[in-house]
Scaffold this motif. Structure first.
Motif, PDB file in Angstrom:
ATOM      1  N   MET A 281       0.817  -1.200   0.000  1.00 60.64           N
ATOM      2  CA  MET A 281       0.000   0.000   0.000  1.00 60.64           C
ATOM      3  C   MET A 281       0.859   1.261   0.000  1.00 60.64           C
ATOM      4  N   SER A 282       2.162   1.137  -0.176  1.00 62.89           N
ATOM      5  CA  SER A 282       3.026   2.305  -0.065  1.00 62.89           C
ATOM      6  C   SER A 282       2.896   3.214  -1.273  1.00 62.89           C
ATOM      7  N   GLU A 283       2.228   2.770  -2.331  1.00 65.87           N
ATOM      8  CA  GLU A 283       2.197   3.576  -3.553  1.00 65.87           C
ATOM      9  C   GLU A 283       0.999   4.499  -3.629  1.00 65.87           C
ATOM     10  N   ILE A 284       0.171   4.502  -2.573  1.00 66.24           N
ATOM     11  CA  ILE A 284      -0.980   5.406  -2.588  1.00 66.24           C
ATOM     12  C   ILE A 284      -0.481   6.851  -2.627  1.00 66.24           C
ATOM     13  N   THR A 285      -1.054   7.614  -3.528  1.00 60.58           N
ATOM     14  CA  THR A 285      -0.606   9.001  -3.650  1.00 60.58           C
ATOM     15  C   THR A 285      -1.399   9.897  -2.719  1.00 60.58           C
ATOM     16  N   TYR A 286      -0.684  10.755  -2.021  1.00 57.25           N
ATOM     17  CA  TYR A 286      -1.322  11.729  -1.153  1.00 57.25           C
ATOM     18  C   TYR A 286      -1.564  13.015  -1.911  1.00 57.25           C
ATOM     19  N   ASP A 287      -2.207  13.969  -1.234  1.00 56.68           N
ATOM     20  CA  ASP A 287      -2.356  15.298  -1.804  1.00 56.68           C
ATOM     21  C   ASP A 287      -0.975  15.890  -2.018  1.00 56.68           C
ATOM     22  N   HIS A 288      -1.008  17.000  -2.745  1.00 58.29           N
ATOM     23  CA  HIS A 288       0.243  17.638  -3.122  1.00 58.29           C
ATOM     24  C   HIS A 288       0.378  18.933  -2.341  1.00 58.29           C
ATOM     25  N   ALA A 289       1.484  19.118  -1.612  1.00 52.26           N
ATOM     26  CA  ALA A 289       1.664  20.356  -0.860  1.00 52.26           C
ATOM     27  C   ALA A 289       1.959  21.490  -1.828  1.00 52.26           C
ATOM     28  N   PRO A 290       1.318  22.657  -1.635  1.00 45.15           N
ATOM     29  CA  PRO A 290       1.629  23.774  -2.518  1.00 45.15           C
ATOM     30  C   PRO A 290       3.102  24.139  -2.371  1.00 45.15           C
ATOM     31  N   GLY A 291       3.766  24.398  -3.476  1.00 47.98           N
ATOM     32  CA  GLY A 291       5.177  24.762  -3.427  1.00 47.98           C
ATOM     33  C   GLY A 291       6.108  23.570  -3.593  1.00 47.98           C
ATOM     34  N   ASP A 292       5.603  22.356  -3.398  1.00 49.39           N
ATOM     35  CA  ASP A 292       6.433  21.181  -3.618  1.00 49.39           C
ATOM     36  C   ASP A 292       6.542  20.899  -5.107  1.00 49.39           C
ATOM     37  N   ALA A 293       7.730  20.552  -5.554  1.00 50.23           N
ATOM     38  CA  ALA A 293       7.919  20.243  -6.971  1.00 50.23           C
ATOM     39  C   ALA A 293       7.160  18.963  -7.311  1.00 50.23           C
ATOM     40  N   GLN A 294       6.576  18.935  -8.534  1.00 53.61           N
ATOM     41  CA  GLN A 294       5.849  17.741  -8.958  1.00 53.61           C
ATOM     42  C   GLN A 294       6.828  16.601  -9.230  1.00 53.61           C
ATOM     43  N   ALA A 295       7.907  16.937  -9.935  1.00 52.90           N
ATOM     44  CA  ALA A 295       8.882  15.913 -10.282  1.00 52.90           C
ATOM     45  C   ALA A 295       9.804  15.690  -9.093  1.00 52.90           C
ATOM     46  N   ASN A 296      10.249  14.452  -8.930  1.00 58.70           N
ATOM     47  CA  ASN A 296      11.104  14.165  -7.792  1.00 58.70           C
ATOM     48  C   ASN A 296      12.578  14.370  -8.112  1.00 58.70           C
ATOM     49  N   ASP A 297      12.923  14.439  -9.413  1.00 58.07           N
ATOM     50  CA  ASP A 297      14.338  14.622  -9.729  1.00 58.07           C
ATOM     51  C   ASP A 297      14.664  16.101  -9.874  1.00 58.07           C
ATOM     52  N   ALA A 298      15.788  16.479  -9.287  1.00 57.11           N
ATOM     53  CA  ALA A 298      16.174  17.889  -9.236  1.00 57.11           C
ATOM     54  C   ALA A 298      16.383  18.518 -10.618  1.00 57.11           C
ATOM     55  N   PRO A 299      17.058  17.839 -11.581  1.00 59.14           N
ATOM     56  CA  PRO A 299      17.322  18.525 -12.850  1.00 59.14           C
ATOM     57  C   PRO A 299      16.056  19.031 -13.548  1.00 59.14           C
ATOM     58  N   SER A 300      14.979  18.232 -13.556  1.00 60.29           N
ATOM     59  CA  SER A 300      13.782  18.676 -14.265  1.00 60.29           C
ATOM     60  C   SER A 300      13.116  19.838 -13.524  1.00 60.29           C
ATOM     61  N   THR A 301      13.219  19.866 -12.163  1.00 52.22           N
ATOM     62  CA  THR A 301      12.681  20.996 -11.416  1.00 52.22           C
ATOM     63  C   THR A 301      13.478  22.257 -11.717  1.00 52.22           C
ATOM     64  N   VAL A 302      14.819  22.120 -11.802  1.00 53.35           N
ATOM     65  CA  VAL A 302      15.663  23.275 -12.130  1.00 53.35           C
ATOM     66  C   VAL A 302      15.312  23.790 -13.512  1.00 53.35           C
ATOM     67  N   ARG A 303      15.132  22.854 -14.465  1.00 56.07           N
ATOM     68  CA  ARG A 303      14.749  23.249 -15.823  1.00 56.07           C
ATOM     69  C   ARG A 303      13.441  24.033 -15.803  1.00 56.07           C
ATOM     70  N   MET A 304      12.503  23.584 -14.959  1.00 59.20           N
ATOM     71  CA  MET A 304      11.207  24.254 -14.859  1.00 59.20           C
ATOM     72  C   MET A 304      11.391  25.695 -14.353  1.00 59.20           C
ATOM     73  N   HIS A 305      12.295  25.866 -13.367  1.00 62.97           N
ATOM     74  CA  HIS A 305      12.525  27.219 -12.844  1.00 62.97           C
ATOM     75  C   HIS A 305      13.174  28.113 -13.894  1.00 62.97           C
ATOM     76  N   PHE A 306      14.097  27.555 -14.688  1.00 67.34           N
ATOM     77  CA  PHE A 306      14.728  28.352 -15.747  1.00 67.34           C
ATOM     78  C   PHE A 306      13.681  28.774 -16.777  1.00 67.34           C
ATOM     79  N   LEU A 307      12.803  27.826 -17.134  1.00 66.53           N
ATOM     80  CA  LEU A 307      11.745  28.142 -18.118  1.00 66.53           C
ATOM     81  C   LEU A 307      10.841  29.235 -17.566  1.00 66.53           C
ATOM     82  N   GLY A 308      10.462  29.112 -16.284  1.00 70.17           N
ATOM     83  CA  GLY A 308       9.610  30.123 -15.662  1.00 70.17           C
ATOM     84  C   GLY A 308      10.280  31.479 -15.651  1.00 70.17           C
ATOM     85  N   LEU A 309      11.590  31.499 -15.330  1.00 70.26           N
ATOM     86  CA  LEU A 309      12.329  32.776 -15.301  1.00 70.26           C
ATOM     87  C   LEU A 309      12.341  33.406 -16.687  1.00 70.26           C
ATOM     88  N   ALA A 310      12.618  32.579 -17.732  1.00 71.78           N
ATOM     89  CA  ALA A 310      12.672  33.115 -19.093  1.00 71.78           C
ATOM     90  C   ALA A 310      11.322  33.714 -19.489  1.00 71.78           C
TER      91      ALA A 310
END
Lengths: 209, 125
Positions: free
Chosen positions: B1-30
């Protein structure tokens, strides 16, 4: 193939969120802070409403078009936008527990925020020195209340950020420090959203009018 | 049962890997830089129809708010984000009521208080 068997074979991913039980503390804290930020937006909305109503009530004093310096506003905007970006990088560094990257991003965020605040204080003191203080007209009262309230939020954010750096140094990335970092990042990004409306409504529309 | 998904905290990155989150921030900045530059250009140009500039600036600000929410605050449209979106929608409703309602009432009041020549009450009776 009875119904109970079918139910038991639903893959875990298919469970609805509401069936997953109570949410974790990080989600509850984040959500609570999100609701606080939305109530903060409502407070800013009241100040924005007052400003738009009083924007032309200059009582014979200087108008926004005469007072505002667009170049300074552009630099302030750049500082705050970049600090929001480095704050995002700080969150990523904290999530992946990289201390060096965290301190670097936090320091840049702090310096950009301080630069923004310094420019704003200089703008305010120049206006007051030129006789355009908050007591001059209803327009200026509303201006100082609105922009000053945002500036006060930034000042509180800077104190908060400094405290977070101290907490990470003293205690590391423990769960409650991480929750506070999540709330700080939300707060800082929210301030940038308020600033987007500020430079649009107060400065850019004010220069046109 | 460990795979049940919980709600998402506001401000938490959707992706768990850092590079894609960093890419998202660069895209947002641009995107945010492009929108900010467009706002400053719109306010200063004489190329555009002057009465439409304020509306254009408001649209640019709404767009930039959306960029900040999605790329910096990670408020998405996924089912784990329903609570965050609902709270946001309520906040936007109240903000709209306060700002638009105040502007509407005060404009109406200003028009009704305007003393035209026919409606003018002589003072000092």
């Amino acid at each position: 193939m009875n119904a109970a068997y079918e139910l038991a074979n639903i893959p875990p991913q298919a469970y609805r969120v509401s069936e997953a039980g109570p949410a974790g503390k990080r989600i509850v804290v984040g959500y609570g802070f999100w609701v606080f930020l939305l109530s903060d937006f409502v407070m800013f909305a009241a100040l924005f409403a007052a400003y738009t109503v009083l924007a032309r009530a200059t009582a014979g004093g200087p108008s926004g078009a005469e007072l505002f310096n667009q170049a300074a506003v552009a630099i302030e905007t750049a500082c705050l936008l970049l600090s929001s970006f480095t704050c995002g990088l700080m969150s990523v560094a904290a999530d992946s527990r990289r201390r060096g990257a965290f301190y670097a991003a936090a320091l840049v965020t702090f310096m950009l925020g301080a630069a923004f605040l310094g420019l704003e204080v200089r703008e305010f003191s120049e206006m007051i020195a030129a006789g355009a203080g908050p007591q001059r007209s209803a327009f200026l009262s509303a201006f100082f209340a609105l922009v000053g309230c945002h500036g006060a939020h930034v000042a509180i954010g800077l104190i908060w950020l400094a405290l977070m750096m101290v907490q990470v140094a003293a205690r590391g990335f423990v769960a409650n420090v991480e929750r506070r970092l999540l709330c700080f990042a939300l707060f800082w990004h929210a301030l940038d959203i308020v600033w987007v409306w500020l430079f649009t409504v107060v400065y850019l529309m004010g220069v046109r009018a | 049962m460990s795979e049940i998904t919980y709600d998402h905290a506001p401000g938490d990155a959707q992706a768990n890997d850092a590079p894609s989150t960093v890419r998202m921030h660069f895209l947002g900045l641009a995107l945010a830089i492009v929108l900010t530059a467009t706002s400053f250009w719109t306010a200063n140009t004489s190329l555009l129809w002057a009465p439409g500039v304020a509306l254009g600036l408001a649209v640019l600000a709404i767009a930039q708010m959306g960029i900040h929410l999605v790329f910096f605050l990670h408020i998405g449209s996924g089912p784990d984000n329903t609570n965050n979106i609902l709270a946001l929608a309520f906040g936007v409703l109240i903000v709209f009521l306060v700002v638009a309602g105040s502007a509407w009432i005060m404009t109406d009041l200003a028009e009704n208080m305007m003393a035209g020549p026919a409606m003018h009450m002589p003072m000092g009776h």
